[in-house]
Scaffold this active site. Structure first.
Site, PDB file in Angstrom:
ATOM      1  N   ASP A   1       0.867  -1.175   0.000  1.00 60.07           N
ATOM      2  CA  ASP A   1       0.000   0.000   0.000  1.00 60.07           C
ATOM      3  C   ASP A   1       0.900   1.219   0.000  1.00 60.07           C
ATOM      4  OD1 ASP A   1      -2.330  -1.353   0.242  1.00 60.07           O
ATOM      5  OD2 ASP A   1      -2.426  -1.217   2.428  1.00 60.07           O
TER       6      ASP A   1
ATOM      7  N   ASP B   1      -4.897  -3.411   5.085  1.00 62.91           N
ATOM      8  CA  ASP B   1      -5.358  -3.013   6.414  1.00 62.91           C
ATOM      9  C   ASP B   1      -6.868  -3.144   6.577  1.00 62.91           C
ATOM     10  OD1 ASP B   1      -5.933  -0.978   4.681  1.00 62.91           O
ATOM     11  OD2 ASP B   1      -4.653   0.518   5.643  1.00 62.91           O
TER      12      ASP B   1
ATOM     13  N   ASP C   1      -9.507  -6.175   2.454  1.00 58.35           N
ATOM     14  CA  ASP C   1      -8.190  -6.659   2.024  1.00 58.35           C
ATOM     15  C   ASP C   1      -7.967  -8.116   2.411  1.00 58.35           C
ATOM     16  OD1 ASP C   1      -7.387  -4.292   0.887  1.00 58.35           O
ATOM     17  OD2 ASP C   1      -6.528  -3.504   2.737  1.00 58.35           O
TER      18      ASP C   1
HETATM   19  P1  ATP Z   1      -3.447   3.201  -0.016  1.00 57.57           P
HETATM   20  O1  ATP Z   1      -4.374   2.220  -0.655  1.00 57.57           O
HETATM   21  O2  ATP Z   1      -2.091   3.141  -0.541  1.00 57.57           O
HETATM   22  O3  ATP Z   1      -3.500   3.248   1.470  1.00 57.57           O
HETATM   23  P2  ATP Z   1      -5.108   5.466  -0.209  1.00 57.57           P
HETATM   24  O4  ATP Z   1      -5.165   5.789   1.229  1.00 57.57           O
HETATM   25  O5  ATP Z   1      -5.041   6.617  -1.155  1.00 57.57           O
HETATM   26  O6  ATP Z   1      -3.902   4.611  -0.583  1.00 57.57           O
HETATM   27  P3  ATP Z   1      -7.788   4.667  -0.019  1.00 57.57           P
HETATM   28  O7  ATP Z   1      -7.759   4.862   1.434  1.00 57.57           O
HETATM   29  O8  ATP Z   1      -8.507   3.518  -0.608  1.00 57.57           O
HETATM   30  O9  ATP Z   1      -6.346   4.577  -0.585  1.00 57.57           O
HETATM   31  O10 ATP Z   1      -8.352   6.012  -0.643  1.00 57.57           O
HETATM   32  C1  ATP Z   1      -8.719   6.109  -2.006  1.00 57.57           C
HETATM   33  C2  ATP Z   1      -9.018   7.540  -2.353  1.00 57.57           C
HETATM   34  O11 ATP Z   1     -10.144   7.970  -1.598  1.00 57.57           O
HETATM   35  C3  ATP Z   1      -7.911   8.503  -1.981  1.00 57.57           C
HETATM   36  O12 ATP Z   1      -6.996   8.664  -3.014  1.00 57.57           O
HETATM   37  C4  ATP Z   1      -8.652   9.808  -1.733  1.00 57.57           C
HETATM   38  O13 ATP Z   1      -8.856  10.489  -2.939  1.00 57.57           O
HETATM   39  C5  ATP Z   1      -9.994   9.318  -1.207  1.00 57.57           C
HETATM   40  N1  ATP Z   1     -10.025   9.385   0.247  1.00 57.57           N
HETATM   41  C6  ATP Z   1      -9.118   8.894   1.112  1.00 57.57           C
HETATM   42  N2  ATP Z   1      -9.472   9.121   2.383  1.00 57.57           N
HETATM   43  C7  ATP Z   1     -10.644   9.768   2.337  1.00 57.57           C
HETATM   44  C8  ATP Z   1     -11.532  10.285   3.326  1.00 57.57           C
HETATM   45  N3  ATP Z   1     -11.303  10.133   4.600  1.00 57.57           N
HETATM   46  N4  ATP Z   1     -12.655  10.899   2.894  1.00 57.57           N
HETATM   47  C9  ATP Z   1     -12.919  11.023   1.597  1.00 57.57           C
HETATM   48  N5  ATP Z   1     -12.127  10.574   0.628  1.00 57.57           N
HETATM   49  C10 ATP Z   1     -10.996   9.959   0.966  1.00 57.57           C
END
Ligand code: ATP
Length: 939
Positions: free
Chosen positions: A342, A647, A651
């Site tokens: 990730d 996490d 997943d």
């Molecule tokens: P990774 O998968 O590497 O942890 P990530 O945190 O970007 O990356 P996700 O948590 O699935 O992956 O988030 C996907 C997308 O959703 C992010 O790129 C962001 O644009 C949006 N996002 C992340 N957190 C929030 C939130 N708390 N509220 C709204 N949108 C969010």
């Protein structure tokens, strides 16, 4: 320690079967609890004493004497004991006793070592116990789930593992995966309002949650009705308790190797025995030698040593933030050739700071670092935005950022920390810079409902009753997704239709920010007179924010290590493509010819197409958790041994599918931790690479002691076999008791020390070993041949020198007499003296102890790795040496071991001769591994 008893609390009058049928009120009365305040700590403690810990019955430990007996199950050991007893009655009783004593001491040593391994594994299991959120004394607390008692009120959300049998009190969109209990593989809906009619099967009890099942969606509050062995899973636990951990491929391989060598040994010992007989040797002596040779040379102890070394390795990994749950994983880690990680929090620091805001078609920059709400916001023209001059749009953006937010900022001693999601924490900091606070805003609007963030939807919304009684919905999320739900835009001149041209312009701004490695979020809202709270359509676009999440410097270094170690690193992220690529470049994770795939492209690809592209793809952006499973499958088709991080609750399938599922210890859900084979307590990518390195070290060490022990065993066989061939049946250089002493006592200490070697400098420079790599490969076979031959040469020479100094015996007319002349080749009727055998025995032990040092490295000279740098080895060798001196110089032991006290000159000869295998080992490395060393130097 609280006693585990079967007794139920007095207040629990209900039959277990009725929990789902009774009304909540009845249950609350019967369990004397309170829905809002929960139990008091005092009552909870009293109940715990009555019902015991909320855990399943532990598998009963095998008693010590059982384990000792198990060590004697080996056929060859039994033959040895029988032979020793017979020899005791017919000849030397003391020798027989000592042989049996050696075998017993060896068995005890084995059990003690295995005990160490068991303890290491147990300690790790304790580290992985799960937590539960419980209301006690009216406060929400996080406690060890083992402390839950009937009557406790717990809170659950997606990703939690159900800690006991629970009756639901409230639930919202609740779904639970109950496969372990009911076999139903798709998550089932649960509902606190459900009323049972008549008897129902487990799977149909919709108002109940059962211990060890997993919450996959929604939230709930529930009451513990049964804990520990009284739970439904407790009833079938007996069946579960007996499932033993499977042997790892290495253990299986070593077992097989042991068997093959065992058969070979037996064949050779039989030949030795028969040849001896044909040459006219004394049958009983030959038989005893053959049996002790078989016992000594068959590597039956190897699998146990492998287990010990794996378990100790597991312990070392835990000290370095990687909790490995199974021995198999320790071994697999060493052969990992792809790590899928990730991005957020693992490759990056998950310490977010908003640096840019885009609204009113203008880009603003934000100063300040960390979560302290201190900094300036400036427009492109340099004008500072203040609480008074901010535009309407800016204000709305900050309102959304603050209210559509589940995090909180906690201030202690002037520094701010985030409680909750760092992305959301950064937004609170941004609003704080213009004096916005969540509490103020919450006082202005009345909260109605929310649609929480989810990695699949990639956005979240909250719904409030607006000022004029209208419904206000506030949304934030991934820009492309949010934009696709927007129909209008808030501009300086008011609300306008969102044209295609403007959409393109906004997406270009999004890309520009993303290319600077910023995490971009979009903001939108909607006001309507209807109270349609679920609407996330036809929204009004407000703006974007870009936040920096710096790469972890240690991740950059770890990726460089992976590159040298032939391990491919792939980033799998939910984030936008440009952000992911920018960070990948920053981390040195992408090569010129590496490709990027998005979740959308992935969805359209067939499995075959993906398999072809998977190797060349370094970054997977905008993916959802189910894509991860597809990626793992494709990688495994390409023969990858793959570690995959995760996490969230979604997943879990990918974590199970990967060779090594890696869960985040800090941000990970209980479900992800349950599905993974390794948990990172610091969520750090570098920790995975360290664990892989540790896995490689463990495998290398196992090779070292396997090589060491096998060459010793084969060397001994050569000594006995060739001596009989060359010198005749009576000229056996080593007595049975000496063979046993060497193999079962002296040699085992250095072997264990080899299992604890440090990593060598080329450990992360060689490519990963293949899935089918055999431990006894060409390199090891040659090394064993060289060493075993050297052992034979030095022992034979030592023996020959000994025969020269301590003349042979001849037996004529039943009287033992000293032979009056020496011949290097044996003469009929001659028998070796105790002195000659002592020379052979001492040379062999010293050669072994010296050679152990050379075995510390497979490729490098021991002098280049620091001769005495393995302290365990130094201690082991000193101990073995001390034991040898005891055998030689304690007078009453001499007759037992058939030894004499050697002179100083003898010792000079011993030392010179015992250096032969050591020197042979060093020369072998010098010649055979010339290229390996050159490669290391060039890197
Ligand atoms: P990774 O998968 O590497 O942890 P990530 O945190 O970007 O990356 P996700 O948590 O699935 O992956 O988030 C996907 C997308 O959703 C992010 O790129 C962001 O644009 C949006 N996002 C992340 N957190 C929030 C939130 N708390 N509220 C709204 N949108 C969010």
């Amino acid at each position: 320690m609280i006693e585990q008893t079967k007794e139920k609390p007095e207040q629990q009058k209900l039959d277990k079967r009725q929990f789902y049928q009774a009304s909540v009120e009845t249950l609350i009365t019967d369990l004397e609890t309170d829905e809002k305040l929960g139990l008091t700590e005092t009552v909870a403690k009293q109940r715990l004493e009555k019902v015991g810990y909320n855990k399943l019955k532990e598998v009963e430990k095998e008693p010590f004497w059982h384990k000792i007996l198990a060590q004697f199950e080996d056929f060859t050991v039994i033959i040895l004991i029988v032979a020793a007893i017979i020899s005791g009655f017919t000849g030397d009783a003391l020798e027989a006793l000592i042989i049996i004593a050696i075998v017993i001491v060896n068995a005890i040593l084995g059990v003690v070592q295995e005990g160490r391994a068991e303890k290491a594994v147990e300690a790790l299991q304790k580290m992985t116990t799960s937590e539960a959120k419980v209301i006690r004394d009216g406060k929400l607390k996080q406690i060890n789930a083992e402390l839950l008692v009937p009557g406790d009120i717990v809170q659950l959300e997606a990703g939690d593992v159900v800690p006991a049998d629970l009756r639901l009190l409230t639930s919202s969109n609740l779904k639970v995966e109950e496969a372990a209990l009911t076999g139903e593989s798709v998550p089932v809906e649960k509902n606190a309002e459900f009323e049972a009619q008549g008897e129902l099967q487990l799977g149909d009890r919709k108002n109940m949650l059962f211990s060890t099942t997993a919450v996959t969606y929604g939230q709930a509050k529930a009451m513990v009705v049964a804990s520990g062995e009284d739970t439904e899973i407790g009833f079938i636990a007996d069946r579960l308790a007996n499932i033993e951990e499977q042997m790892t491929p290495l253990q299986v391989g070593i077992n097989q190797l042991g068997k093959v060598l065992g058969v070979a040994c037996i064949v050779i010992t039989i030949i030795t025995f028969l040849v001896g007989l044909l040459q006219g040797g004394e049958p009983f002596n030959l038989f005893m030698t053959a049996v002790s040779l078989a016992v000594a040379a068959i590597p039956e102890g190897l699998p146990a040593v492998v287990t010990i070394v794996l378990a100790l390795g597991m312990n070392r990994m835990a000290k370095h933030n990687a909790i490995v749950k199974r021995l198999l994983a320790v071994e697999t880690l060493g052969s990992v050739n792809v790590i899928c990680s990730d991005k957020t929090g693992t490759l990056t620091q998950n310490a977010m700071t908003v640096t840019h805001v885009y609204t009113d078609s203008e880009l603003y920059t934000v100063s300040g670092t960390g979560y302290d709400p201190v900094g300036e916001i400036k427009s492109a023209s340099g004008e500072v935005v203040t609480t008074d001059n901010k535009s309407k749009n800016f204000a709305r953006l900050l309102e959304i950022a603050t209210l559509c937010n589940e995090a909180a900022l906690d201030e202690a001693d002037g520094t701010y920390k985030v409680i909750g999601d760092p992305t959301e924490g950064a937004l609170l900091t941004l609003s704080g810079k213009l004096a916005y606070s969540k509490a103020d805003l919450q006082a202005k609007y009345e909260y109605v409902a929310s649609l929480p963030f989810d990695s699949n939807r990639k956005m979240m919304s909250v719904f409030y009753n607006g000022i004029a009684g209208s419904c206000l919905s506030l949304t934030k999320g991934a820009p492309d997704i949010v934009l696709s739900h927007c129909q209008f835009e808030l501009t300086k001149s008011g609300l306008v239709e969102l044209t295609e041209a403007r959409r393109a312009e906004i997406l270009t701004n999004n890309s520009n920010l993303a290319k600077q490695a910023l995490r971009v979020l979009a903001y939108a809202y909607k006001e309507s007179s209807e109270t349609d709270f679920s609407a996330e359509n036809g929204m009004i676009f407000v703006g974007l924010t870009g936040m920096i999440d710096p790469a972890r410097p240690e991740a950059k270094a770890a990726i460089a290590v992976c590159k040298q170690a032939g391990i491919k690193v792939k980033m799998i992220t939910g984030d936008y493509k440009d952000t992911a690529v920018a960070i990948a470049h920053d981390l040195g994770l992408m090569q010129a010819d590496d490709a990027v795939l998005t979740g959308q492209e992935l969805s359209q690809m067939s499995d075959d197409e993906l398999s072809q592209r998977v190797n060349q793809t370094a970054v997977y952006a905008r993916v959802s958790p189910e894509h991860k499973v597809k990626i793992v499958e494709a990688l495994r088709k390409q023969d990858a041994i793959c570690a995959m991080t995760g996490d969230g609750v979604n997943d879990a399938p990918a974590l199970k599918q990967a060779d090594i599922g890696v869960a985040m210890g800090i941000t990970g859900t209980e479900v992800a931790k349950g599905a993974a084979s390794m948990i990172l307590t610091d969520d750090n990518f570098a920790t995975i690479v360290n664990a892989v390195e540790e896995g490689r070290i463990i495998y290398a060490n196992i090779r070292k002691f396997v090589g060491f022990l096998l060459s010793c065993n084969i060397g001994e066989i050569l000594v006995i076999f060739l001596s009989i061939m060359i010198l005749g049946p009576e000229m056996i250089p080593l007595e049975p008791i000496q063979l046993l002493w060497l193999n079962l006592v002296t040699d085992s200490f250095p072997a264990l020390a080899l299992g604890q070697e440090f990593g060598e400098r080329d450990i992360m420079l060689a490519p990963p070993r293949s899935r089918n790599a055999k431990i006894l490969d060409k390199e090891m076979t040659w090394s064993i041949v060289v060493q075993a031959t050297a052992i034979f040469i030095c022992v034979f020479l030592g023996f020959t020198y000994g025969r020269y100094i301590y003349p042979d015996f001849i037996i004529s007319n039943g009287i033992k007499d000293v032979a009056d002349f020496f011949s290097p080749l044996g003469l009929p009727g001659h028998m070796p003296s105790a002195g000659a055998r002592t020379m052979a025995f001492t040379t062999l032990i010293c050669a072994e102890l010296l050679r152990a040092y050379s075995c510390r490295s497979e490729h490098f000279s021991v002098f280049s790795i620091g001769f005495f740098s393995n302290k365990v080895m130094n201690r082991s060798v000193l101990l073995s040496m001390f034991l040898l001196l005891v055998v030689l110089y304690v007078p009453f032991l001499d007759p037992v071991f058939d030894t004499v006290a050697l002179t100083l000159v003898d010792w000079v000869v011993v030392i010179v001769l015992s250096a032969i295998p050591f020197v042979a080992g060093e020369i072998f490395k010098l010649l055979y591994h010339h290229d390996t060393r050159k490669k290391v130097k060039s890197k």
